[in-house]
Structure formats: C-alpha cells, structure tokens
Enzyme design. Structure first.
Site, short mmCIF file in Angstrom:
data_model
loop_
_atom_site.label_atom_id
_atom_site.label_comp_id
_atom_site.label_asym_id
_atom_site.label_seq_id
_atom_site.Cartn_x
_atom_site.Cartn_y
_atom_site.Cartn_z
CD GLU A 41 -2.79 1.13 2.45
OE1 GLU A 41 -2.76 0.19 3.26
OE2 GLU A 41 -3.52 2.12 2.58
NE ARG A 267 3.73 -7.79 10.69
CZ ARG A 267 3.08 -7.09 9.75
NH1 ARG A 267 2.00 -7.55 9.20
NH2 ARG A 267 3.49 -5.88 9.41
CE LYS A 277 3.29 0.13 4.78
NZ LYS A 277 2.37 0.21 3.65
P1 ATP Z 1 -0.34 -1.54 6.65
O1 ATP Z 1 -1.17 -2.50 5.85
O2 ATP Z 1 -0.62 -1.50 8.09
O3 ATP Z 1 -0.20 -0.20 6.05
P2 ATP Z 1 1.79 -3.30 5.99
O4 ATP Z 1 3.12 -3.35 6.66
O5 ATP Z 1 0.95 -4.50 5.96
O6 ATP Z 1 1.11 -2.07 6.65
P3 ATP Z 1 1.61 -3.23 3.14
O7 ATP Z 1 2.05 -2.18 2.22
O8 ATP Z 1 0.19 -3.64 3.12
O9 ATP Z 1 2.03 -2.75 4.55
O10 ATP Z 1 2.55 -4.49 2.95
C1 ATP Z 1 2.83 -5.07 1.69
C2 ATP Z 1 3.17 -6.52 1.86
O11 ATP Z 1 4.26 -6.68 2.74
C3 ATP Z 1 2.00 -7.27 2.47
O12 ATP Z 1 1.82 -8.48 1.74
C4 ATP Z 1 2.43 -7.56 3.86
O13 ATP Z 1 1.88 -8.75 4.33
C5 ATP Z 1 3.96 -7.63 3.73
N1 ATP Z 1 4.59 -7.25 5.00
C6 ATP Z 1 4.39 -6.13 5.71
N2 ATP Z 1 5.10 -6.15 6.86
C7 ATP Z 1 5.76 -7.33 6.88
C8 ATP Z 1 6.65 -7.95 7.81
N3 ATP Z 1 7.01 -7.37 8.96
N4 ATP Z 1 7.14 -9.17 7.49
C9 ATP Z 1 6.80 -9.77 6.34
N5 ATP Z 1 5.97 -9.24 5.43
C10 ATP Z 1 5.45 -8.04 5.68
#
Ligand code: ATP
Ligand code: MG
Length: 570
Positions: A41, A267, A277
């Site tokens: 995102e 994660r 984030k």
């Molecule tokens: P949010 O959705 O709260 O803004 P997010 O960290 O999930 O934050 P995204 O941009 O949705 O951000 O993440 C993109 C991809 O990265 C998603 O598939 C998510 O599952 C993966 N991702 C995010 N944080 C982690 C992490 N700490 N470890 C592994 N994969 C992650």
C-alpha cells in the site's frame, strides 16, 4: 539478549512450506506456472519486513520460472502519495528484483471491481447499508455473540442497485452508506459477518483523480485483483489468515477469470525494531528522525543510506527463513550478515574519529614518504594504494593512555607501537594544555622499520591506524545506535517513551585519508579498526560526511544483554 529470540532455519536449499506447496501444485498440475505478486500500500516507505515479503514473492517466482507482479494496493486515497509510489519502485529494484512489464495498481481495476459489486447485488449477495459506523460496529457482535442483522439487509435488488449507483455518482457524503456482502451475521468468523465492500470517500486519488468517490476495501480489491492478474499463489502475512474464508467466498461467487489461492506466513519481527508503518510515519512526521531515509530507520531507504548492501539484506532474509510460527529475530543476525558482506567487499581505508596529534621528533622536517597500503586483505584483486607518511600525524585519542593497564598494547610513554603500513614509533612524552588534557604526543621512530617490522625481530604487539596531518581531510561522522532501548518497543504502552535518546552521535573534526574524497555515496568502506562507513548524500568536497554503517564488533547488543546499561553508551 534480554528476550528469547529465535531464528527459523530453512531446510536444505532454502526450502520452506511455501516452496513445498508450489512444488506440489506444479507437480500435480494444479497450476501451469507460478505467478505471485508483492502488493504494497503506497502509504509509507518499504521496511525490512517488506524485504522478507519481496524476497519471498520474487524469489519463488524466479526459482520456479514464473513471474512476480508489483501491484500497488492503492484503495485508500487519503493516505497514499506519489512519493511513496516512487520510493517503493526504487527500493524493490535496489533489493535486486524486477517486475518487468508487470506493474499494476488495484486502481487499474476500479471499473471491473465496481461491475463485480453490481454482480453481487444482482445475485442478492450484497446490499447498501445506511447504518452509522459506530452502530454497525456494535451490531457486528463479538467472538462469543452473533452479530445482529442490519435493518437494511433485506433491501430489494432494485433498491440496492439504485443506491449503489448513486453512491458512485457522489450523491452522499463520506460515511453515509456502505456496500456490504450478505454472508452470515452469525458466522464464527467476524470477517464473514457481512463485511464492507465499498465505502464513500470524497478524495482525490493519485491515479484516478476525481473519477471515483467510492473505493473498494482491501478485502474486496485484493483477491479479485489477484484473479484478474492470474496470480496463482497469493502470499501474505498471518494477520490475513482469518480473511481467507472471505477471499475464497468472493472468488467463488464472482465470475472471475482465475482462482488464486491465499497462503500466509509469519511476519518478520526484529528485537529493538519497530516495523509498524503507523509508528514509522509518526517518527517521520513528528521529526524524531530526519525523514523516511534517516539511517536509523528500518526502511530500505534508511538502510541504503547507512551503507547496508542489498545483498546483506537478501542473505539475512534467507537465513531467517519462512514459517508460520511467530518469532522475533535477534538484530545481531542482521548485523552479522552486514559485516560478513562488507568484510569481503569493502575497501580498507584509514580514518581517525577522535584525533590526537603525534609528532615524530627524529623525522626530518619537510620529508614525506609514500607507503603501500593493502586495499582489502580479503580480496587480493583489490590491490594496493599509496598513503603519505610524514613528521606530523594524527592518531586516535583512545589509542593513548598515560597510565595504562598491563595489557594495553598501544601508545603510552615509553611504549613502542606499529603505525599501520608505516614504521615502529616509541612514545616519549605527552604534551598537555593548561587544563591538563593531552594535546600532542612526541615520539621517535626507528628508520629501519619501514613496513612495520623490526630487523632485529623484536616484538611489537600493537598496530594502530593514523592519518598524515599534511593531507588528511576533515569529516563529520555520524554514528547510529538503535532507535529504541527495549527489545519490544511499546510493550508497556507508549512506544515513544522507549526511544533511545542517544540514537545519533555526531562526531565533528574527524580526519580521513585523502582517498576517501572519492568514495561513492552509500558504498561502505572499512575505516581500519573502527568499522564500516559510507559517504552520506549530504557529503560534499570540503565538507565530507560519513555514516557509520556498522561497527566491527557487536559491542552494543552484548552490553545490552546482561547488564541493562543505558543504550548508546559504549
Ligand atoms: P499496513 O497494511 O498497516 O499499512 P503493511 O506493513 O501490511 O502495513 P503493506 O504495504 O500492506 O504494509 O505491505 C505489503 C506486503 O508486505 C503485504 O503483503 C504484507 O503482508 C507484507 N509485510 C508487511 N510487513 C511485513 C513484515 N514485517 N514481514 C513480512 N511481510 C510483511
Ligand atoms: Mg497491509
């Protein structure tokens, strides 16, 4: 470390359960090829947790001869910005991956998603709900109590079609109505209690501008986007496990062109590190750090600026492995991967962080010599360079002690040390200023010891680095320590209360050898005996600025472990 940490060790050849599933699917002919996607995102910069997801999604695509899409999950125009879209692409490329022509956006599919929402309405599987948001939340029930049906649940198809069209046309204000799937208000899975599919949001979108004022939710956009792109394995983190029944329900009830499946993995969590984030955004907007690419940030941009090589991050992610069990990784593993890579690759240079002048009294005035210095003992092909030696040098203040303990093999009155690549010198006296501080060392050298060895074979234990006063360049050096003082920042409530007040130390008045004027931004070199450093983008000729990528020894984590010393004290 103060908390139990664990590393998942992948089995032979980096195998893990995701790769096993893919292998089985290919062998059984359930899929013809592998298509994955990385779906950020664009509401912030990528961090090291994302690197795990990127390496997994792009990695399996490479290994199994498939492809991986970069898809922006841009369904919330309120938080999304072009800066983030650009930085994400730059960071994925830097990490070493390429999506080729497969760059997509959930917003590419807004019209199709809208048509599919209409399809659900026609099938009696979606309805427009006017319930106010708080009331809707209350009516969802709890894990132990079923939810209550909305009074609008049984609207006719015609009424729903009309209202949904008018939602799109902009007739209603934000939050006035939503479109919900009609599934099961008594489901044990909260995500199936008539989840919201569309919300009204009068906001300009970075890509679709003012075309839309209703936007699909993550749940409605994600699986359908996967289907449009013919993604075979939609790999995400475990918090989406409970969303999988909804993912499957939508795929089943819509005329989508493919049947992707979702798989979840744990994660990445790293002790002393925040990967939320929301909190990273707060650190940037509140001015706690200098920006998303502040070298203290766990962002890819921050780590790149600090001099961390992409290869070290990939290796770290490989060693952490992929599993479903919750784990917190020890940051010492990341540090280890960085050091391992830099030790092999980084050129050696000399830099003095806290200079103390050293004068060789028996060295002829005005005379200088060029000495040959090895660029990288780990890599003979890196060759050698010449460094100038003369009567006045600077050495590290810490390398002198007036009254040293027995095992101090460096400079003190009467002791002999080796100046790296140079000569053996013996310290004679320490000159002090009025306050008693040592400001200069007076030494003598042995002219027969060029290269650092005595012809009579006498032993000199200590070797120290130096720069020559005549041509050393002044530099600022920025030393970074962990941003947080606790392994689990925020565990006691306020994450900001756990910030390390000493996360940045700025050393002015450092002196580095002239070859460092040509070091490339972001590319780490080793300052012998001090660690790895790289020029900051702010570095200019005449005003050099270096970031410390990492020290040579992991003194910080070790100290933190048992004694609970305040962070930043080394
Ligand atoms: P949010 O959705 O709260 O803004 P997010 O960290 O999930 O934050 P995204 O941009 O949705 O951000 O993440 C993109 C991809 O990265 C998603 O598939 C998510 O599952 C993966 N991702 C995010 N944080 C982690 C992490 N700490 N470890 C592994 N994969 C992650
Ligand atoms: Mg997310």
């Amino acid at each position: 470390m103060a908390i139990p940490t664990e590393t998942e060790t992948p089995t032979e050849g980096g195998r893990d359960f995701i790769r096993d599933i893919i292998q089985d699917d290919l062998q059984a002919g359930r899929v013809a090829g592998v298509v994955t996607r990385f779906p950020p995102e664009p509401n912030g910069y990528l961090h090291i947790g994302h690197a795990k997801s990127i390496c997994l999604n792009f990695g399996v695509a490479q290994e199994f001869g498939g492809r991986c899409h970069l898809r922006f999950d841009d369904t919330n125009p309120v938080k999304e910005e072009q800066e983030f879209i650009d930085s994400i692409q730059q960071d994925v490329r830097w990490l070493g991956f390429d999506w080729g022509v497969h760059l997509y956006h959930a917003s590419d599919y807004f019209e199709q998603l809208y048509q599919w929402a209409v399809h659900l309405i026609r099938a009696g599987l979606a309805y427009v709900d006017d319930t106010a948001p708080e009331a809707m939340r209350a009516m969802r029930g709890t894990l132990t109590e079923p939810g209550q049906p909305s009074p609008y649940r049984d609207r006719t198809v015609a009424e729903n079609l009309d209202l949904f069209e008018r939602m799109r046309a902009g007739e209603f204000p934000n939050g006035a109505r939503v479109l919900r799937a009609k599934i099961d208000m008594a489901s044990g899975n909260m995500n199936l209690r008539d989840p919201v599919l569309y919300r009204i949001l009068h906001a300009e979108h970075p890509r679709t501008g003012k075309k839309w004022c209703i936007y699909p939710t993550y749940d409605f956009a994600h699986g359908q986007s996967d289907a449009i792109e013919a993604v075979t394995h939609s790999i995400c983190t475990l918090e989406f496990e409970d969303h999988r029944p909804l993912y499957d329900w939508l795929i089943e009830h819509l005329p989508v062109p493919a049947r992707p499946r979702q798989y979840e993995f744990a994660r990445l969590n790293i002790a002393y590190t925040v990967l939320s984030k929301r909190i990273l955004t707060q650190l940037v907007s509140g001015g706690t750090v200098r920006g998303w690419d502040d070298p203290r940030m766990p962002t890819l941009a921050g780590m790149r600026r600090r001099g961390v090589p992409a290869a070290a991050l990939r290796e770290f992610v490989r060693r952490v492995g992929v599993a479903r069990a919750y784990s917190v990784v020890d940051p010492a593993l990341l540090d280890h991967c960085i050091r391992e890579h830099l030790n092999a690759a980084a050129p050696r240079r000399m830099g003095v962080l806290r200079p103390l002048k050293l004068v060789i009294e028996n060295w002829p005035e005005g005379h200088t010599e060029e000495l040959e210095a090895v660029n990288n003992p780990e890599d003979p092909s890196a060759g050698t360079r010449l460094v100038r030696f003369g009567r006045e040098l600077f050495v590290e203040r810490d390398d002198f002690m007036e009254n040293p303990p027995n095992k101090f093999y460096r400079l003190s009155p009467g002791r002999e040390v080796r100046l790296r690549y140079g000569y053996l010198v013996t310290c004679r006296t320490a000159v002090k200023d009025a306050s008693g501080e040592v400001v200069e060392l007076r030494c003598t050298y042995d002219p027969a010891t060029r290269g650092g060895n005595a012809p009579d074979g006498r032993k000199v234990q200590g070797t120290i680095h130096w720069v020559s006063a005549a041509d050393a360049l002044p530099a600022e050096v920025r030393i970074y320590n962990p941003l947080f003082t606790r392994p689990d920042p925020g565990a006691e409530g306020d994450v900001m209360a756990d910030l390390n007040p000493n996360s940045l130390e700025v050393l002015a008045g450092c002196l580095v050898e002239p070859a460092l004027a040509r070091a490339a931004t972001g590319e780490a070199v080793q300052f012998e005996r001090q660690g790895y450093f790289c020029p900051d983008p702010e570095s200019r000729p005449g005003a050099l600025v270096f970031n410390r990528t990492i020290g040579l020894r992991d003194s910080w984590a070790k100290e933190q472990g048992g004694k609970g010393k305040p962070a930043g004290k080394r």
